[in-house]
Design a protein around this motif. Structure first.
Motif, mmCIF file in Angstrom:
data_model
loop_
_atom_site.group_PDB
_atom_site.id
_atom_site.type_symbol
_atom_site.label_atom_id
_atom_site.label_comp_id
_atom_site.label_asym_id
_atom_site.label_seq_id
_atom_site.Cartn_x
_atom_site.Cartn_y
_atom_site.Cartn_z
ATOM 1 N N THR A 8 -14.443 4.280 17.042
ATOM 2 C CA THR A 8 -15.091 5.544 16.695
ATOM 3 C C THR A 8 -14.876 5.926 15.234
ATOM 4 O O THR A 8 -15.357 6.953 14.794
ATOM 5 C CB THR A 8 -14.547 6.689 17.572
ATOM 6 O OG1 THR A 8 -13.134 6.803 17.342
ATOM 7 C CG2 THR A 8 -14.807 6.430 19.044
ATOM 8 N N ILE A 9 -14.137 5.095 14.515
ATOM 9 C CA ILE A 9 -13.906 5.412 13.111
ATOM 10 C C ILE A 9 -15.154 5.054 12.320
ATOM 11 O O ILE A 9 -15.583 3.908 12.305
ATOM 12 C CB ILE A 9 -12.684 4.655 12.565
ATOM 13 C CG1 ILE A 9 -11.423 5.123 13.294
ATOM 14 C CG2 ILE A 9 -12.540 4.895 11.069
ATOM 15 C CD1 ILE A 9 -10.180 4.363 12.918
ATOM 16 N N LEU A 18 -7.583 6.361 5.916
ATOM 17 C CA LEU A 18 -7.024 5.482 6.943
ATOM 18 C C LEU A 18 -5.571 5.145 6.629
ATOM 19 O O LEU A 18 -4.738 5.020 7.525
ATOM 20 C CB LEU A 18 -7.851 4.200 7.047
ATOM 21 C CG LEU A 18 -9.260 4.385 7.623
ATOM 22 C CD1 LEU A 18 -10.064 3.107 7.508
ATOM 23 C CD2 LEU A 18 -9.180 4.824 9.083
ATOM 24 N N LEU A 19 -5.291 5.007 5.352
ATOM 25 C CA LEU A 19 -3.914 4.671 4.973
ATOM 26 C C LEU A 19 -2.963 5.827 5.283
ATOM 27 O O LEU A 19 -1.804 5.599 5.646
ATOM 28 C CB LEU A 19 -3.873 4.319 3.474
ATOM 29 C CG LEU A 19 -2.717 3.427 3.032
ATOM 30 C CD1 LEU A 19 -2.636 2.157 3.868
ATOM 31 C CD2 LEU A 19 -2.828 3.093 1.557
ATOM 32 N N ALA A 23 0.302 5.693 7.691
ATOM 33 C CA ALA A 23 1.625 6.261 7.374
ATOM 34 C C ALA A 23 2.126 7.168 8.484
ATOM 35 O O ALA A 23 3.329 7.337 8.655
ATOM 36 C CB ALA A 23 1.543 7.035 6.054
ATOM 37 N N ASN A 24 1.177 7.721 9.258
ATOM 38 C CA ASN A 24 1.551 8.581 10.385
ATOM 39 C C ASN A 24 1.712 7.791 11.678
ATOM 40 O O ASN A 24 1.795 8.380 12.759
ATOM 41 C CB ASN A 24 0.513 9.687 10.571
ATOM 42 C CG ASN A 24 0.589 10.722 9.473
ATOM 43 O OD1 ASN A 24 1.672 11.023 8.977
ATOM 44 N ND2 ASN A 24 -0.542 11.244 9.064
ATOM 45 N N GLY A 25 1.700 6.470 11.561
ATOM 46 C CA GLY A 25 1.984 5.638 12.735
ATOM 47 C C GLY A 25 0.783 5.274 13.572
ATOM 48 O O GLY A 25 0.921 4.934 14.743
ATOM 49 N N ASP A 26 -0.410 5.343 12.959
ATOM 50 C CA ASP A 26 -1.616 5.072 13.735
ATOM 51 C C ASP A 26 -2.007 3.594 13.637
ATOM 52 O O ASP A 26 -2.496 3.133 12.611
ATOM 53 C CB ASP A 26 -2.756 5.942 13.196
ATOM 54 C CG ASP A 26 -3.919 5.978 14.150
ATOM 55 O OD1 ASP A 26 -4.180 4.949 14.806
ATOM 56 O OD2 ASP A 26 -4.560 7.031 14.267
ATOM 57 N N THR A 30 -4.791 0.691 11.196
ATOM 58 C CA THR A 30 -4.495 -0.619 10.592
ATOM 59 C C THR A 30 -5.561 -1.635 10.979
ATOM 60 O O THR A 30 -5.928 -2.481 10.163
ATOM 61 C CB THR A 30 -3.113 -1.164 11.037
ATOM 62 O OG1 THR A 30 -3.130 -1.423 12.452
ATOM 63 C CG2 THR A 30 -2.003 -0.206 10.697
ATOM 64 N N ARG A 31 -6.074 -1.534 12.208
ATOM 65 C CA ARG A 31 -7.104 -2.484 12.650
ATOM 66 C C ARG A 31 -8.371 -2.347 11.805
ATOM 67 O O ARG A 31 -8.997 -3.333 11.440
ATOM 68 C CB ARG A 31 -7.436 -2.272 14.123
ATOM 69 C CG ARG A 31 -6.241 -2.416 15.068
ATOM 70 C CD ARG A 31 -5.629 -3.811 14.961
ATOM 71 N NE ARG A 31 -4.632 -4.044 15.990
ATOM 72 C CZ ARG A 31 -3.317 -3.904 15.830
ATOM 73 N NH1 ARG A 31 -2.830 -3.523 14.651
ATOM 74 N NH2 ARG A 31 -2.482 -4.149 16.813
#
Lengths: 198, 125
Positions: A8-9, A18-19, A23-26, A30-31
């Motif tokens: 959905t991005i 996205l970066l 950094a918030n653990g998502d 990264t994908r």
């Protein structure tokens, strides 16, 4: 925390956003970044290093560094893709220097001897191999500049930032690289299907 | 019109560049899995508690623990006991002390004015 879903991005979400998610653990972020960046990075590294395994290694190292820098990423200072290419170009340069001394531009005035054996017939593969062989005759920085400009189709200012040099130096590297490539391939135009009765 | 060698070189190179651009290497499943594993490891590393959290106390938290090596509830209990022993003595406290009870009777705790109306003389006439 609300997680981003990979499917959905939107393409409109910038790499830098996205970066922040990374950094918030998502993990989903990264994908998406891998899907956006890795193919281009791999294409550049493969052409410059002419070795798939080495190319994969430097792309992997580049992305590991990106994940590490994510928490300290400062918005607006650089494009994420430019930062990645800068790291990649440096890693490629290190690999090339470890292999052999740089080739003198004068040494490629004539087509390289092994180019004769590479280009055997007028096929798509032969053209690709011929270009690859000719690129390999260029000094490291010329090769990287030519690949960034003509295969990655990046702008000269962007290349200047990636290579940490001025725009004029980029123009000079690309021009000399193209002249050298032209000279290296000149005797092969007919074999490659580009001959010249115009 | 006859083309120069440079022009022919440029045309041939442009054609080669076009072919090469169409021939980008693809990510193999193995390589993609390596990249994703790296990303997951990096995400996991980022979730390690930062300094100052309960699992990883910061300097001031460790300093306070060194000074007061008991929990908050235990500290409050000990403080109450300590205050109880340190308050200066009062008559009331002395009255409760063992051995002093014979010095007081119940009139000591009643109002003096109200007692006068119920004296022996008043009742008898």
């Amino acid at each position: 925390m609300q997680r981003l879903q990979t499917d959905t991005i939107s393409d409109a979400v910038p790499d830098s956003a996205l970066l922040v998610a990374v950094a918030n653990g998502d993990a989903a972020a990264t994908r998406v970044l891998i899907a956006r960046l890795a193919p281009r990075l791999l294409a550049h590294a493969s052409r410059v290093l002419n070795d798939r395994a080495e190319a994969e290694d430097v792309v992997q190292e580049t992305l590991v560094r990106l994940w590490k820098i994510a928490p300290e990423w400062r918005q607006g200072e650089a494009k994420v893709s430019t930062w990645c290419f800068r790291v990649l170009v440096n890693l490629c340069t290190d690999r090339l220097r470890a292999r052999k001394p740089a080739v003198d531009i004068d040494a490629i005035a004539e087509p390289a001897a092994d180019l004769q054996s590479v280009v055997e017939k007028m096929t798509y593969v032969a053209r690709r191999d011929a270009l690859s062989a000719a690129l390999n005759t260029l000094p490291d920085r010329q090769r990287q500049a030519v690949v960034l400009r003509h295969l990655e189709e990046r702008s000269n200012p962007d290349i200047a930032e990636i290579m940490d040099i001025g725009v004029e130096a980029v123009e000079s590297l690309v021009a000399r690289g193209k002249r050298a490539l032209g000279a290296a391939l000149r005797g092969k135009r007919a074999e490659l299907g580009y001959e010249d009765d115009q | 019109m006859k083309m120069t060698n440079d022009t022919k070189d440029d045309l041939a190179l442009e054609a080669l560049f076009d072919s090469a651009r169409a021939d980008d290497p693809s990510l193999t499943p193995n390589f993609l899995a390596r990249l994703e594993a790296d990303a997951d490891a990096a995400i996991a590393a980022q979730t390690i508690p930062a300094p100052g959290t309960a699992a990883n106390p910061g300097f001031w938290s460790r300093f306070a623990t060194a000074l007061f090596p008991v929990s908050g509830l235990a500290a409050a209990t000990l403080a109450g006991v300590w205050i109880g022993f340190q308050v200066p003595s009062t008559d009331f406290a002395s009255a409760l002390a063992l051995g002093d009870t014979e010095d007081f009777d119940v009139s000591a705790f009643l109002p003096a004015v109200a007692l006068s109306g119920f004296s022996d003389e008043g009742i008898d006439g």
